[in-house]
Design a protein around this motif. Structure first.
Motif, mmCIF file in Angstrom:
data_model
loop_
_atom_site.group_PDB
_atom_site.id
_atom_site.type_symbol
_atom_site.label_atom_id
_atom_site.label_comp_id
_atom_site.label_asym_id
_atom_site.label_seq_id
_atom_site.Cartn_x
_atom_site.Cartn_y
_atom_site.Cartn_z
ATOM 1 N N ASN A 156 0.815 -1.203 0.000
ATOM 2 C CA ASN A 156 0.000 0.000 0.000
ATOM 3 C C ASN A 156 0.856 1.264 0.000
ATOM 4 O O ASN A 156 0.498 2.264 -0.637
ATOM 5 C CB ASN A 156 -0.925 0.000 1.214
ATOM 6 N N ARG A 403 -21.269 7.016 0.374
ATOM 7 C CA ARG A 403 -20.701 5.745 0.826
ATOM 8 C C ARG A 403 -19.210 5.601 0.545
ATOM 9 O O ARG A 403 -18.582 4.712 1.104
ATOM 10 C CB ARG A 403 -21.465 4.586 0.168
ATOM 11 N N ALA A 404 -18.681 6.443 -0.297
ATOM 12 C CA ALA A 404 -17.260 6.344 -0.637
ATOM 13 C C ALA A 404 -16.411 6.967 0.478
ATOM 14 O O ALA A 404 -16.875 7.849 1.206
ATOM 15 C CB ALA A 404 -16.983 7.044 -1.961
ATOM 16 N N PRO A 405 -15.155 6.535 0.622
ATOM 17 C CA PRO A 405 -14.253 7.184 1.590
ATOM 18 C C PRO A 405 -14.065 8.651 1.235
ATOM 19 O O PRO A 405 -14.220 9.065 0.079
ATOM 20 C CB PRO A 405 -12.946 6.390 1.425
ATOM 21 N N SER A 408 -11.742 9.417 -1.637
ATOM 22 C CA SER A 408 -11.993 8.681 -2.879
ATOM 23 C C SER A 408 -11.674 9.569 -4.089
ATOM 24 O O SER A 408 -11.961 10.777 -4.092
ATOM 25 C CB SER A 408 -13.448 8.224 -2.936
ATOM 26 N N PRO A 443 -15.401 -2.242 -5.591
ATOM 27 C CA PRO A 443 -15.693 -1.735 -4.232
ATOM 28 C C PRO A 443 -15.231 -0.296 -4.070
ATOM 29 O O PRO A 443 -14.171 0.097 -4.572
ATOM 30 C CB PRO A 443 -14.912 -2.696 -3.322
ATOM 31 N N LEU A 444 -16.021 0.492 -3.353
ATOM 32 C CA LEU A 444 -15.706 1.911 -3.178
ATOM 33 C C LEU A 444 -14.425 2.118 -2.382
ATOM 34 O O LEU A 444 -13.806 3.175 -2.476
ATOM 35 C CB LEU A 444 -16.876 2.617 -2.479
ATOM 36 N N SER A 445 -14.024 1.123 -1.614
ATOM 37 C CA SER A 445 -12.773 1.235 -0.858
ATOM 38 C C SER A 445 -11.547 1.147 -1.760
ATOM 39 O O SER A 445 -10.431 1.408 -1.307
ATOM 40 C CB SER A 445 -12.702 0.141 0.203
ATOM 41 N N GLN A 446 -11.723 0.797 -3.025
ATOM 42 C CA GLN A 446 -10.605 0.632 -3.946
ATOM 43 C C GLN A 446 -10.518 1.778 -4.955
ATOM 44 O O GLN A 446 -10.097 1.588 -6.098
ATOM 45 C CB GLN A 446 -10.721 -0.706 -4.677
ATOM 46 N N TRP A 447 -10.934 2.984 -4.529
ATOM 47 C CA TRP A 447 -10.822 4.167 -5.372
ATOM 48 C C TRP A 447 -9.972 5.238 -4.692
ATOM 49 O O TRP A 447 -10.097 6.418 -5.007
ATOM 50 C CB TRP A 447 -12.201 4.723 -5.703
ATOM 51 N N ARG A 448 -9.107 4.822 -3.768
ATOM 52 C CA ARG A 448 -8.265 5.790 -3.063
ATOM 53 C C ARG A 448 -6.986 6.048 -3.851
ATOM 54 O O ARG A 448 -6.785 5.509 -4.932
ATOM 55 C CB ARG A 448 -7.949 5.272 -1.658
ATOM 56 N N ASP A 451 -4.930 3.301 -5.202
ATOM 57 C CA ASP A 451 -5.530 2.577 -6.315
ATOM 58 C C ASP A 451 -5.639 3.441 -7.568
ATOM 59 O O ASP A 451 -6.219 3.006 -8.558
ATOM 60 C CB ASP A 451 -6.941 2.094 -5.934
#
Length: 533
Positions: A156, A403-405, A408, A443-448, A451
């Motif tokens: 990461n 819902r996104a971080p 994001s 998944p919305l967690s994978q748009w940071r 990523d």
């Protein structure tokens, strides 16, 4: 510490390679000195000296590593940056390899970089074959990329540093879209108050509260200097009238146009509640003309159907007449802009300027789908109201935002590619559709930020696959995986998704051009990733 350990492992591998090179040099040197027996002692002394120097360098490195680990429990920030630079260099080298392979495939002359379509009839087939070669090359490079990530970490921290570097390389617009949206909402709320007061006893359509739609209200914009704040105003029938939506079956199968038929309703039973209103159906025409304003059929309709252009002119009159009463008129200047199917105007105060477009239409039942004044074709009849999904798409982006971080970057990804598409035949809406499909499955967690590179590659690959397949399904129509907050009419929900790339399947020239343009776009994309432009 994990990144530091992997960096030290890489240095150890480099040191072993240096030792191997020195050993080879020693063998070569022995081959030269073997005929010279007199010089053998000197050669042995030189080799011993080289070994001692190498041993001393290794000890010195070990001492530095030991001192570093003793003083700091975590990785030193400067060394981490150096590790990032090394990682960036390898990424750049891998991308250069990709570019070289791609240029080799382009040497056959079948694809022109400026995107012009060749006329020999073989461009489509050759272009598709070249794209297949490119896909094979990229698949082969994937293993090299995995090896590079294994050396530099592939974790990461490394991915986050790559994302940070890419974010710094891309020139992002600086305009504050949120401020423009807030200002526009405030203006529309003030207009809504006067709309309700002016139209309460008239026979013009009722105007509901404006809904912000389009890219700006979704949180992105392809153009920094030409942002248009679009609002959609639902209309309701006035007293004594009703709206009936009729699907125009004569239109093309890829476009759903409706007509809004206006029908008069009996109001005799409502006379006690509205004593000043006469029933349009049961009172004599002479009495109606003398004592009551004309019905909607005689003002904004053509052959009993609501006319878009007449309604747009009516909106212009309302906006101009109400503007002096608004508080914004004290400090802002209003300039009306020409438009046949909407009401467009610009407001400015000398320091700031906002361009606003008021669209209008009728809701389909209690859903989030409307028929709208905004056309989808160059020549649309004045009584045609295309089906619009702008409100549903805006609600989808609002659903994602909740819902996104907080960090994001899905909007950054969309904005990057829509700006990159300027000058190409690919529409902004097509790229927006590709991103919406990805948001619905990734998944919305994978748009940071960690990523960011992978999501950019996913979007680019998504465009490539859609071009090759000559198909891009509409996101709203027929989508069974939409969030429940979005309400669709049954026919829209059960319909087969229509193909946004249908022209690629029907027109070989358009397909050839799309292949050419994607290859040019891919080159630009890689150059930006490498920081070359």
């Amino acid at each position: 510490m994990e990144v530091r350990a992997k960096q030290l492992e890489w240095e150890r591998i480099q040191l072993e390679q240096e030792v191997e090179q020195l050993r080879l040099q020693q063998v070569q040197l022995m081959g030269v000195l073997q005929p010279l027996a007199v010089l053998q002692p000197l050669a042995i002394a030189v080799l011993v000296a080289l070994v001692l120097v190498l041993w001393w360098m290794g000890c010195k490195r070990s001492l530095r590593r030991g001192g570093y680990e003793g003083e700091n429990s975590g990785a030193n920030e400067e060394e981490v940056r150096n590790g990032d630079a090394n990682g960036e260099g390898d990424v750049g080298n891998e991308e250069e390899d990709d570019a070289n392979r791609e240029e080799d495939n382009n040497d056959d002359g079948n694809v022109q970089e400026d995107g012009n379509v060749q006329e020999d009839g073989n461009v489509a087939a050759n272009g598709e074959e070249n794209m297949d070669n490119e896909v094979a090359n990229e698949a082969a490079n994937a293993e090299d990329n995995d090896d590079a990530l294994a050396v530099y970490g592939g974790d990461n921290d490394f991915d986050d540093n790559v994302g940070r570097i890419l974010m710094e390389r891309i020139q992002w617009p600086v305009q504050d879209l949120q401020r423009g949206c807030d200002w526009t909402k405030n203006l529309m709320d003030n207009y809504a108050l006067y709309f309700g007061h002016v139209l309460s006893n008239s026979f013009y359509p009722g105007l509901q509260r404006a809904i912000g739609v389009g890219s700006a209200f979704e949180g992105w914009s392809p153009r920094e200097q030409d942002v248009v704040y679009q609002v959609f105003i639902p209309m309701t029938p006035p007293r004594g009238h009703s709206f009936h939506l009729e699907l125009d079956s004569a239109e093309q199968r890829h476009v759903r146009n409706f007509r809004v038929r206006v029908q008069l309703e009996c109001t005799c039973r409502e006379e006690q509640q509205a004593e000043n209103m006469l029933c349009f159906l049961h009172h004599p025409e002479e009495e109606l003309r003398s004592n009551q304003d004309p019905s909607l059929l005689h003002t904004l309709c053509t052959d009993s159907y609501l006319d878009v252009q007449k309604t747009a002119r009516w909106f212009y009159q309302l906006v101009r007449a109400i503007w002096p009463a608004l508080p914004q008129s004290h400090n802002w200047h209003l300039k009306l802009l020409p438009s046949r199917r909407s009401c467009q105007f610009q407001v400015s105060n000398g320091r700031e300027s906002f361009r606003i477009e008021m669209l209008f239409g009728v809701r389909r039942g209690d859903s989030d789908i409307f028929v709208s004044s905004q056309p989808r074709e160059a020549h649309t009849q004045s009584t045609a109201w295309p089906e619009t999904y702008a409100v549903a798409e805006m609600k989808f982006f609002k659903h994602i935002a909740k819902r996104a971080p907080r960090d994001s970057l899905h909007l950054k990804c969309l904005q990057f590619f829509t700006r990159l598409l300027l000058g190409f035949s690919f529409s902004t809406y097509s790229m927006k559709t590709i991103v919406m499909h990805l948001l619905n499955v990734v998944p919305l967690s994978q748009w940071r930020r960690r990523d960011f590179l992978q999501r950019l590659l996913d979007i680019s690959d998504g465009l490539r696959m859609c071009v090759r397949a000559k198909r891009l399904d509409h996101f709203i129509v027929g989508n069974q995986r939409l969030p429940r907050v979005i309400r669709l009419p049954p026919d829209v929900q059960r319909a087969q998704p229509y193909n946004l790339f249908h022209h690629l399947a029907e027109e070989p020239a358009a397909y050839s051009q799309a292949i050419n343009e994607y290859r040019v776009l891919r080159k630009w994309f890689k150059r930006i990733l490498r920081g070359e432009q």
